[in-house]
Design a protein around this motif. Structure first.
Motif, PDB file in Angstrom:
ATOM      1  N   LEU A 132       0.540  -0.874  -0.510  1.00 59.20           N
ATOM      2  CA  LEU A 132      -0.498   0.203  -0.457  1.00 59.20           C
ATOM      3  C   LEU A 132       1.028   0.846  -0.008  1.00 59.20           C
ATOM      4  O   LEU A 132       0.479   2.115  -0.673  1.00 59.20           O
TER       5      LEU A 132
ATOM      6  N   THR B  91      -7.874   2.431  -3.610  1.00 59.42           N
ATOM      7  CA  THR B  91      -5.962   2.443  -3.992  1.00 59.42           C
ATOM      8  C   THR B  91      -5.446   1.630  -4.964  1.00 59.42           C
ATOM      9  O   THR B  91      -5.035   2.206  -5.737  1.00 59.42           O
ATOM     10  N   CYS B  92      -5.896   0.614  -4.949  1.00 54.11           N
ATOM     11  CA  CYS B  92      -6.138  -0.376  -6.150  1.00 54.11           C
ATOM     12  C   CYS B  92      -6.595  -0.003  -6.959  1.00 54.11           C
ATOM     13  O   CYS B  92      -5.186  -0.160  -7.924  1.00 54.11           O
TER      14      CYS B  92
ATOM     15  N   ASP C 162     -10.437   3.263   0.392  1.00 50.10           N
ATOM     16  CA  ASP C 162      -9.786   2.278   0.977  1.00 50.10           C
ATOM     17  C   ASP C 162      -8.863   1.587   0.110  1.00 50.10           C
ATOM     18  O   ASP C 162      -8.683   1.966  -0.686  1.00 50.10           O
ATOM     19  N   TYR C 163      -8.615   0.362   0.397  1.00 48.33           N
ATOM     20  CA  TYR C 163      -7.498  -0.138   0.075  1.00 48.33           C
ATOM     21  C   TYR C 163      -7.960  -0.042  -1.387  1.00 48.33           C
ATOM     22  O   TYR C 163      -6.760  -0.211  -2.230  1.00 48.33           O
TER      23      TYR C 163
END
Length: 77
Positions: free
Chosen positions: A12, A40-41, A36-37
């Motif tokens: 991350l 972001t990805c 959130d993750y």
């Protein structure tokens, strides 16, 4: 994904470093706390795809220029 890239998923922190390098200079850096993750990805992968497309386009233009110069040089000589 280009041939030279590895298939390892970046951390991350690495994703945010890449996002920061690409979006901060143009004033489009999102708030880290608002994503959130998975978001972001997705942002990271989208930017990587655009970065690779840009690099490919630049390489194509350079090759076209070199080819045109080579052909012109052959015709002149």
């Amino acid at each position: 994904m280009s041939v030279t890239e590895t298939y390892n998923t970046p951390s991350l922190v690495e994703m945010w470093q890449f996002i920061d390098r690409n979006l901060n200079p143009i004033g489009m850096m999102p708030d880290k706390a608002s994503l959130d993750y998975m978001q972001t990805c997705r942002l990271y992968l989208g930017l990587r795809k655009l970065d690779n497309t840009f690099r490919d386009t630049v390489q194509i233009q350079m090759l076209k220029s070199e080819l045109a110069y080579s052909l012109l040089e052959t015709l002149v000589n």
